[in-house]
Design a protein around this motif. Sequence first.
Motif, PDB file in Angstrom:
ATOM      1  N   ARG A 289     -67.564 112.984 -21.432  1.00 34.02           N
ATOM      2  CA  ARG A 289     -67.738 111.851 -22.353  1.00 34.02           C
ATOM      3  C   ARG A 289     -68.268 112.318 -23.702  1.00 34.02           C
ATOM      4  O   ARG A 289     -67.874 111.801 -24.755  1.00 34.02           O
TER       5      ARG A 289
ATOM      6  N   GLU B  43     -70.152 112.954 -17.534  1.00 38.36           N
ATOM      7  CA  GLU B  43     -70.914 112.705 -18.763  1.00 38.36           C
ATOM      8  C   GLU B  43     -70.660 113.795 -19.793  1.00 38.36           C
ATOM      9  O   GLU B  43     -70.576 113.515 -21.001  1.00 38.36           O
TER      10      GLU B  43
ATOM     11  N   SER C  60     -79.742 115.150 -21.090  1.00 41.52           N
ATOM     12  CA  SER C  60     -79.124 113.865 -20.789  1.00 41.52           C
ATOM     13  C   SER C  60     -77.980 113.604 -21.756  1.00 41.52           C
ATOM     14  O   SER C  60     -77.846 114.277 -22.791  1.00 41.52           O
ATOM     15  N   TYR C  61     -77.162 112.620 -21.439  1.00 37.76           N
ATOM     16  CA  TYR C  61     -76.040 112.256 -22.320  1.00 37.76           C
ATOM     17  C   TYR C  61     -76.549 111.957 -23.721  1.00 37.76           C
ATOM     18  O   TYR C  61     -76.026 112.477 -24.715  1.00 37.76           O
TER      19      TYR C  61
END
Length: 366
Positions: free
Chosen positions: A175, A172, A142-143
Amino acid sequence: MPLKIVYKPHTLHFRKEAGTSRGVLTQKTSWIVIVTDSEKPGVSGYGECGPLPGLSVDDVPDFEAQLANVCSIFNELDLDVFPFNLGIILEQLIPENRPSIRAGIEMALLDIMNGGQRILFKNGFSGNNEGILMNGLIWMGSYDNMLAQVEEKLSQGFTTLKMKVGAIDFDEECRILEAVRQRFDKNTITLRVDANGAFTAENVRERLARLAAFDLHSIEQPVKAGQHELMAELCAASPMPVALDEELIGVTAYRDKFALLKKLMPPFIILKPTLLGGFTATSEWIEIANRLHIGWWVTSALESNIGLNAIAQYTARFSNPLPQGLGTGQLYTNNFESPLTVENGHLYYRKEVAWELPGHALAEPA
């Protein structure tokens, strides 16, 4: 002599789930091989046959049976091993489509040739506490998970990070790279990404253009192996340097290695000895890359500390200044205790630390 081989499977368990574009890993099995000499009681050479699921040429259901057959033939031949006949033994005894078996037995033979002390190659790393610069590996997740991994690697002194991309949402992933770049420029932190072939012919150009905004050192294997026309175009026109990884797997003949690199002309290649057939085979890739002015670095392939130690000592022979991918020894809860240690983004061999290895009560080949 004669030399004898025994082996045993060892299932390594990950401390945390390891995410790649090919799925999530929680465990990985290697086969530990031990070579002994009847004339030298107590002296043993250790190696590791570690096919990588979904990637190795010899990731096959009957792998152990094939390893047992190779060991049985070896044991029948009453072999002695020297530097001049090591390559001959490997070539004639082990099929080229069983690269991890070649790699593991080569490790064990090199070990016993050098006294059975886990010093396969004598150099500054194995003998003088010289470190090998490494990249810190960021697994897919996950991020928040990936950002936490970044923070952990930075706190451990890594100045080169390699991030897996291609499995979670691409926005993501961008990011995360942007978050690192907002804090550190390319002169402070080097960023590599590894797509493991996850991009497609339709989206690869757009994604490379977006990734280029983050001042990346390189991208490994942006598209699946075997698409030579597309890969040649990407190697020539990508806004960041391309490094080939999976593209090399299964290419065994010297002339085919040369033809592949000559056609694709990548800026870099990534070398995993276990997947390429061992050190003799890896050295051919290095010789060709040097002739064609192609950069390279060596990466472990989720081996235990037995295989990682051999690969690190081999890597240190070349004094390659690029960060190497040798940081996988800390991934497991049940790795073998060894002198290998990671300090401030470097791998060291601390001779004062003892090995804790499996004994000789292993499986005798049928």
